[in-house]
Each structure stands twice: as structure tokens, then as C-alpha cells.
Design a protein around this motif. Structure first.
Motif: not given
Ligand code: SF4
Ligand code: SF4
Ligand code: SF4
Lengths: 641, 183
Positions: B19, B23, B25, B51, B131
Motif C-alpha cells: 500500500k 510519499c 510524509a 522509506v 499515511c
């Protein structure tokens, strides 16, 4: 302390191999915000109109918008500004992804590149350490492949890379700059190639400071869910499997004809199955909860990212199916070719061949299948081989170079630049103005705040207007009165054009994505960012004192300054025409009236030149003085005493 | 000890790699939450979640910072999952000399996820809050026996004996042994 911005630019002279870190003037932020705004000011100050785009004195400026690297969701746009060899005018592009925020964390708001490297190089920016490195071994490499190779050789897996492919290296006019899942199109890759700059890699680990942290957090945090849930923002079309709107409304071939009735349920099911099959995942840009980019793995091709309407541009231009589009994108993305203009150039070449203007001598071994022809032509184009050399200059110039009547096939360019392949019936007043007068070369960078179509049902219309937070009051009244299939009045059209373009000038200065803002009011009218909430985000991030009026004024200032760049290079009213057969039914008289009204409203002369009052009123006295010195505006009357 | 006191709250962040849209964030939010004063700056390099991205190979792995180690692993695995190859490091949250992750950029001191401990506690950790794709989801559950003091060896041994012979027999035996020892 500087907030939201770093307060430093990186100045690179590739001819001399010099690197400087230069502090920027905080007063500029107050006046132009940042991004395109401050880049435009630098171009005005430092690139006089006689500088040819391919001169070493032309600048190529990468700007991280003012709000990049702040917590504002979806603020991630890097603008690229320069002068284009295709138009000899100002050239502006944007890309998302992760590059701009990384640049800020490295300690810079901009990279300003001048000169030309004697041999192909790349730039490695790691906080305070900046190097110009040899890129000989990267010559001819694909754009994303280059990024991967550079990260490996620097042992910097977290670096962000923007690179050109073979198209940029060979100064193909529709060359892009590619970065991760994003691309900068509209003729900026050609300048990067001309400067001998294969790539820029950046890694930053410094803080970006926020002026009013708690206040900013409180308005940013709810935006994640709001943007995620908002069905009207992001790349709405790309997420739909029903392509009926695009395949029916956009023209096929060289922007030639509409193919009504092409779309059906069987095709939709087949195309959807294919997309689901080749898509690895949807991805987003930095700090944005939307996911507008498909990671695609097509058999036999390297992974690439597909965005916007490039999903269909090649197949429609070649009269092919979707699988062809995914296949050829695997090649063109790595070459770094613009997915909007390139297909038109290729389709144009096929038309010339079919008309006997290009022959087997020009195109030895030209295949018979249109898809194979596209691959053949791409190869010639990116290498500037044979007729590819002319085609690499875009439809307008290629037509003139090839001659023999090829000019007649150039019917969809404007200011020498390929436009979206739209073919519509009746002239649309606000769109006429946006096309004719825009500095940004493509309609998607101009339109977007005012709805494209009226709502038939009065009740629904009222409901729409009631919740229309993004709109200044005057538009609510006009929209309420707007009946389907009628033209907005001249006054309304002028204001619609003005609002639409101003919102883009604001986005492009602060770096908010147009898919969340200026481009996303036109369907549904619910852009997450708009004139009335942006001042809060900007103020809390930067500490500036802004309200909608002041923000609007900055948007106008930037718009006029960018206009001035083009005026100084010779752009005038005579150039402000939409693509020739964009609309079947034109109205020359009305078009004249529209243009007159728009220029007057903007405070421009009959010829489209911002007047002294307009310029001085916006604090652009240096522009009016320059215009008078050059005789672009009349010298002001000597005063009485 | 009551039964309730024996339970502890286990905080878990579930990661669904499929998923993740990459990004980052989560990185930004974590760094901003831990800035001093809170939210006063951003810097993903200071985040306690990173990430790991290898976009050409479709690798997107959010990992949270765990413990510090002075020495890197001597041997490393690669994992193949659904035909995709991941390096072992891509799943590892250790602050380790082999890489840049999870170290304060200035001091080099190790960073560690603290689950956004705060008073009053956050409803969800910051990285999870930002998220909406649910690549990160948060769960609190109660686990048995969590808060008991670690028992001593003897106690564990006696426990086993009582289970086997019954409490009465064990106590009788102990008493008899005590008497015989006295003599
Ligand atoms: S809306 Fe889409 S294109 Fe814009 S920043 Fe978000 S993910 Fe990127
Ligand atoms: S916020 Fe969620 S989707 Fe975005 S990178 Fe982090 S884990 Fe992935
Ligand atoms: S739980 Fe809090 S500290 Fe841990 S990674 Fe997420 S945001 Fe950072």
C-alpha cells in the motif's frame, strides 16, 4: 533566521567550472515569493533579450518552490526556467517527486546554471560539498538508468537525481528532464543538454525552519485525509478506466480527427486488464497523499513512470491500442522525450510521408505499420539522424526546414509550440484568451479554477456555488447565471482567464501541485488549496504577513514580470493566436474584442505591453524603465518644471 | 498481583508494503514532531522512520529506527518475495555503521523510534496519522503477563515442581528437608 526557505542559491558556471553559494535577498521573497517568481526576476536581471537560448549566457534555473520541505502537503514542485530555442521565448516547466525538497535540505533554494561544460558532466550536491563530475560514461544512457548509476557510484542511495536522456544530450527540442516518477517537459531538457549537463544529484540533511510551527501543524495535519478523500483533486482521469472522455474529445493522428464511437465497454475491460497487468503500483510525490503516477513494467522494457494523459498520447497519434502506448513509453521515457509534443511530431512526419513530401529517400526502410514507424522515427529523432534532425526541432521548425508544402501540416502549434490535440466545434471565449495570451505554452498550466462547463440544473448550481470556498464572489454570481451552451460575457471571460492564470502563478511560486490547487477547480470546484486558505499556509510557514489580496497582488506581479520577459524578446499582439484549427467555428470580430478587453483589464497597451502605470503600480519600475530605454514603451513626458 | 496488573499495552505499527506510495510524509511528520520546539523544523534525515526506495525495482519499505549497533552484520541475506529481491538491510531498523540511516546528521548519535510518546498520549503516532493509504496502521493491544517482574530461577523451578507434584507434596517435602538439615 530564514523560514521555509534556505536563503541561499547555488551558482554554477559550467564553462569555468566554478561553484558559488550566494545568499539571496529576503526582500525578493516578500515581492515574488519564490519558485518561478524569483527565477523570473533573475532571468530579467541577467539574461538580456539578445542572448540566444543556445548561448552560454542563457541561464537554466532549478527552483524549489517557497513551501517545499515545509509540512504543507503536496508542496513539492521544482520549477525549471530558461529561454527556449523553439520559441525564442521564456520557457517554464515543473516537476514533482522528491528533488526540490532534497535541494532545500541540502541548503539551497535554487540552482542557477550558466555556461557550457566542455565535456558531459553531472553535478553532485551533498550539503555544502558540491562537485562537477565527469559524465562521459553516462553518455547515451537512459534518464532513470542514469539516476540509478549515479546513486550507485556515489554510494548515495538516498540522493535524488534529475537527468536527461539521449534526447536532451542531442539537443532535441522536446527533451525532458526526468526525475524519479516525474518529468519536466516543455523544452527545458534541450537547454540542460546544450549546457553539457547530464544530471544533477542532490542529497541534503539540513533542517528547514518553520516560522509558526504549531499554527502550521494545525492546518496541515487535517489536509492529509482531506486531500486523500477529495475525489476532485490529484490526477482524477488517470485513475479512471473509462477513457471515453479523452479518446472522444482529443484528436487522433497529428491532431487531425476525432474518433467518436471508438470507446466501448469491451475496449474498456480490455484496457483495464492490461493496465492492471503492467502496473506495479501507484506512487505519489513528496509529502502528498495522492498517487498520480503509475509505475509500469512492460515486458521487455525497464520500469518507468507514467503520468497524466501520456497514457494515451502515443496510441492516439499512431492510431494504435493502449499496449502500444505502454510499450513505446518504455523507450521514450528513458530517452527523455515529452509525451505531449513528441507524438505529434511523429504523426506529423507520417502525414508528410503519406502526402509524398517525405519520401523513401528521407526515410530509408520506413516500415508500413504505424507503430513500427513511430519506433523508427523516435530513433531518428533522438539521434538527430537524417530527417530526425529537422523533426527534433518540433513541428513548426521542421515544417519550414522540410518545405515543399510541409508548412500546411503545421496546424496545431501556437507561438511555435505544439499544443494539446484538441479539436472542438465552437470557439470558447475564456479559452481563446487563455490560449492566446498565456506565457506558459500549454493550456494545462493556465486553465483550471473556473468550471469548464455550466451546470444545467439550477438547484445543483446553487448547491455548487454555496460550497464554492475557492471562488472570489464575482464568479459565484456569474456561475449562477451561466446556462449550458452559452458563452460567458466578455467581462466574465476576461475575469475567468485572469483568475485561472493567477492561481497558477501562485502555485508556481510556492510549489504547491496544480493537481491540488490551480488545475483542480474546473471539475467539482473543490481544490484543497485556493486563494482563501493559501495565505494561512504561506504565512505560518514563512512568517510573512499575507492575506488573499496581497497574495493576489504577488500573483499579478509575477504574471506581469514573466510577460515582460517575453515582451522584451519581441512578443506582441500579432503572436497571440490560438492554434489554427482548434475550433471549427471562429469569430474574428469577437476575438478582437476579447483581446482588447483583456489587455485593457490587465493594464496593457493595445499591443499587449504592460503600461508604465501597471508596472509601477506593481513595483516593477525597473521593467518600465527598461521598456522606455529600449523604446518598447514611449518615454514618459518630461515634467513641467 | 491482580490479573489486570499483569497485562501490558503492546503498541504495534503494521506495515503493508503493497500500500505504500512512497510519499515519505511519514518521514517528514516524524522529524517535525521530534523537532525542538515541536514542529519548528523538518528534516527527513532526522526521522525515526525512513522509506527505503528502489523505484526501478519497485521496492518501497518503510522501516522504523530500532537499536544501535557498533558493528555492522558480517553476513547479509537477500530475500526474494513475490519475485522481488530485497536486501536484508531494507528491512532492518538498526542504526549501524554500514549506512546513513537513523543517525542525527550533525552529531551522528543514533536515533530510535519512541512511538511518539507524549503526555497526553497521541491517538496515533505521527507517521501513522499522515499515511491515509494505510501502509502504516496502528494497533494497541493488551498482552498477558507483560508487566510482571522477571521471576527468579528458583521460583520458576518450584513452579514446575508444584505443577508436577501438587503444592501440598512440595511443601511437605520442603518442611521435611528443613527438619533433616537442622539435625
Ligand atoms: S497531487 Fe499527484 S502529482 Fe500532485 S503532488 Fe500529489 S501525487 Fe504528485
Ligand atoms: S506515509 Fe505511508 S504511503 Fe507515504 S511513504 Fe510513508 S508509509 Fe508509504
Ligand atoms: S512512531 Fe513516532 S517516533 Fe516512531 S517512527 Fe513513527 S513518528 Fe517516528
Amino acid at each position: 533566521m530564514r523560514y521555509a526557505e534556505t536563503g541561499f542559491n547555488l551558482e554554477i558556471d559550467l564553462s569555468r567550472g566554478s561553484i558559488e553559494r550566494v545568499e539571496s535577498d529576503p526582500a525578493w521573497t516578500e515581492r515574488y515569493l519564490g519558485g518561478q517568481g524569483t527565477a523570473g526576476k533573475i532571468l530579467w536581471d541577467r539574461v538580456p533579450p539578445d542572448v540566444e537560448p543556445f548561448s552560454p549566457d542563457n541561464l537554466l534555473i532549478f527552483s524549489a518552490g517557497l513551501l517545499l520541505a515545509t509540512p504543507v502537503p503536496g508542496a513539492n514542485r521544482t520549477t525549471v526556467d530558461t529561454f527556449s530555442p523553439q520559441t525564442n521565448l521564456y520557457s517554464h516547466s515543473l516537476f514533482g517527486g522528491f528533488f526540490g525538497p532534497e535541494l532545500k535540505h541540502a541548503g539551497y533554494d535554487k540552482i542557477i546554471i550558466r555556461g557550457k561544460a566542455p565535456d558531459l558532466v553531472y553535478l553532485w550536491i551533498h550539503n555544502d560539498k558540491v562537485e562537477i563530475r565527469d559524465a562521459g560514461h553516462l553518455q547515451g544512457k537512459g534518464a532513470l538508468e542514469t539516476g540509478a548509476l549515479i546513486k550507485e557510484e556515489l554510494n548515495a542511495p538516498e540522493a535524488q537525481v534529475a537527468a536527461i536522456g539521449m534526447a536532451g544530450e542531442n539537443r532535441v527540442y522536446m527533451a525532458t528532464i526526468e526525475h524519479a516518477n516525474s518529468s519536466a517537459s516543455r523544452g527545458v531538457g534541450v537547454i540542460m543538454g546544450d549546457k553539457g549537463l547530464k544530471a544533477i544529484a542532490v542529497r541534503g540533511t539540513k533542517d528547514i525552519n518553520i516560522a509558526q510551527p504549531q499554527e502550521l501543524f494545525e492546518i496541515c495535519n487535517p489536509m492529509y485525509q482531506e486531500i486523500y478523500d477529495n475525489p476532485y483533486c490529484g490526477d482524477v482521469f488517470l485513475h479512471e478506466d473509462d477513457e471515453g472522455w479523452h479518446v472522444d474529445n482529443f484528436a487522433w493522428g497529428n491532431a487531425r480527427e476525432r474518433n467518436k464511437g471508438y470507446w466501448n465497454k469491451e475496449r474498456e475491460a480490455r484496457w483495464k486488464a492490461l493496465s492492471d497487468d503492467v502496473r506495479l503500483r501507484w506512487t505519489g510525490c513528496y509529502n502528498c497523499p495522492k498517487d498520480c503516477h503509475q509505475a509500469i513494467k512492460y515486458p521487455g522494457r525497464q520500469t518507468y513512470f507514467q503520468k497524466c494523459y501520456s497514457k494515451l498520447t502515443y496510441c492516439m497519434a499512431a492510431y494504435k491500442e493502449l499496449d502500444f502506448n505502454y510499450d513505446i513509453l518504455g523507450v521514450t521515457q528513458e530517452h527523455g522525450l515529452d509525451g505531449y509534443s513528441t507524438p505529434q511530431v511523429l504523426a506529423f512526419a507520417i502525414e508528410l510521408y503519406e502526402a509524398g513530401i517525405l519520401t523513401d529517400e528521407d526515410l530509408p526502410g520506413f516500415p508500413s505499420d504505424s507503430g513500427e514507424r513511430f519506433f523508427y522515427l523516435v530513433d531518428k529523432l533522438v539521434r538527430r539522424e537524417g530527417v530526425g534532425d529537422a523533426l527534433a526541432n518540433g513541428v513548426y521548425w521542421a515544417a519550414r526546414e522540410i518545405g515543399k508544402g510541409a508548412e500546411d501540416f503545421d496546424h496545431n502549434s501556437m507561438k511555435k509550440f505544439e499544443q494539446l490535440p484538441l479539436k472542438l466545434k465552437m470557439i470558447n471565449y475564456p479559452y481563446f484568451l487563455m490560449y492566446a495570451t498565456g506565457e506558459k505554452m500549454t493550456i494545462t498550466q493556465i486553465e483550471g479554477s473556473y468550471p469548464q462547463a455550466a451546470i444545467a440544473d439550477r438547484k445543483e448550481r446553487e448547491e455548487f456555488v454555496k460550497n464554492w470556498d475557492a471562488a472570489p464572489e464575482r464568479f459565484k454570481k456569474w456561475f449562477l447565471e451561466w446556462e449550458p451552451r452559452t458563452h460567458p460575457s466578455i467581462e466574465e471571460s476576461v475575469h475567468i482567464c485572469d483568475w485561472n492564470e493567477t492561481m497558477h502563478y501562485i502555485d508556481d511560486a510556492i510549489g504547491t501541485c496544480a493537481f491540488l490547487s490551480s488545475f483542480r477547480g474546473q471539475f467539482g470546484g473543490r481544490p484543497p488549496y485556493h486563494l482563501y486558505n493559501l495565505p494561512g499556509f504561506i504565512s505560518h510557514a514563512t512568517g510573512m504577513d499575507l492575506d488573499p489580496d496581497r497574495l493576489w497582488e504577488i500573483g499579478r506581479r509575477n504574471r506581469n514580470m514573466i510577460r515582460a520577459l517575453n515582451i522584451r524578446r519581441g512578443l506582441r499582439r500579432k503572436d497571440e493566436k490560438p492554434p489554427e484549427d482548434h475550433w471549427k467555428i471562429r469569430d474574428p470580430e469577437m476575438e478582437t474584442e476579447l483581446l482588447d478587453a483583456y489587455y485593457e483589464f490587465k493594464g496593457w497597451t493595445h499591443d499587449g505591453i504592460p503600461t508604465k502605470e501597471t508596472l509601477d503600480g506593481l513595483g516593477l519600475e525597473y521593467v518600465s524603465e527598461d521598456f522606455m530605454k529600449r523604446g518598447i514603451l514611449p518615454e514618459s513626458e518630461p515634467s513641467e518644471d | 498481583m491482580t490479573d489486570a496488573a499483569k497485562k501490558k499495552i503492546v503498541k504495534e505499527i503494521h506495515v503493508d508494503l503493497d500500500k505504500c506510495i512512497g510519499c515519505r510524509a511519514c518521514e517528514l511528520a516524524c522529524s517535525s514532531f521530534h523537532a525542538k520546539p515541536r514542529y519548528s523544523s523538518t528534516n527527513p534525515a532526522r526521522a525515526r522512520i525512513r522509506v527505503v526506495v528502489d523505484d526501478l525495482n519497485d521496492v518501497y519499505v518503510p522501516i522504523r529506527a530500532g537499536d544501535y549497533t557498533p558493528a555492522e552484520c558480517t553476513g547479509r541475506h537477500t530475500h526474494t518475495i513475490n519475485g522481488k529481491e530485497y536486501r536484508e538491510c531494507s528491512f532492518c531498523g538498526v542504526s549501524c555503521p554500514a549506512r546513513d540511516l537513523f543517525k542525527e546528521p550533525d552529531s551522528g548519535l543514533p536515533l530510535k523510534c519512541d512511538m511518539c510518546e507524549d503526555d497526553p498520549p497521541l491517538a496515533e503516532p505521527m507517521c501513522v496519522q499522515v499515511c491515509p493509504h494505510d501502509a502504516l496502521t496502528y494497533e494497541e493491544r493488551e498482552e498477558e503477563g507483560g508487566e510482571e517482574e522477571p521471576r527468579e530461577e528458583l521460583e520458576i523451578g518450584l513452579d514446575a515442581l508444584t505443577k508436577k507434584y501438587g503444592m501440598k507434596k512440595v511443601m511437605d517435602t520442603v518442611a521435611r528437608m528443613a527438619v533433616s538439615k537442622k539435625q
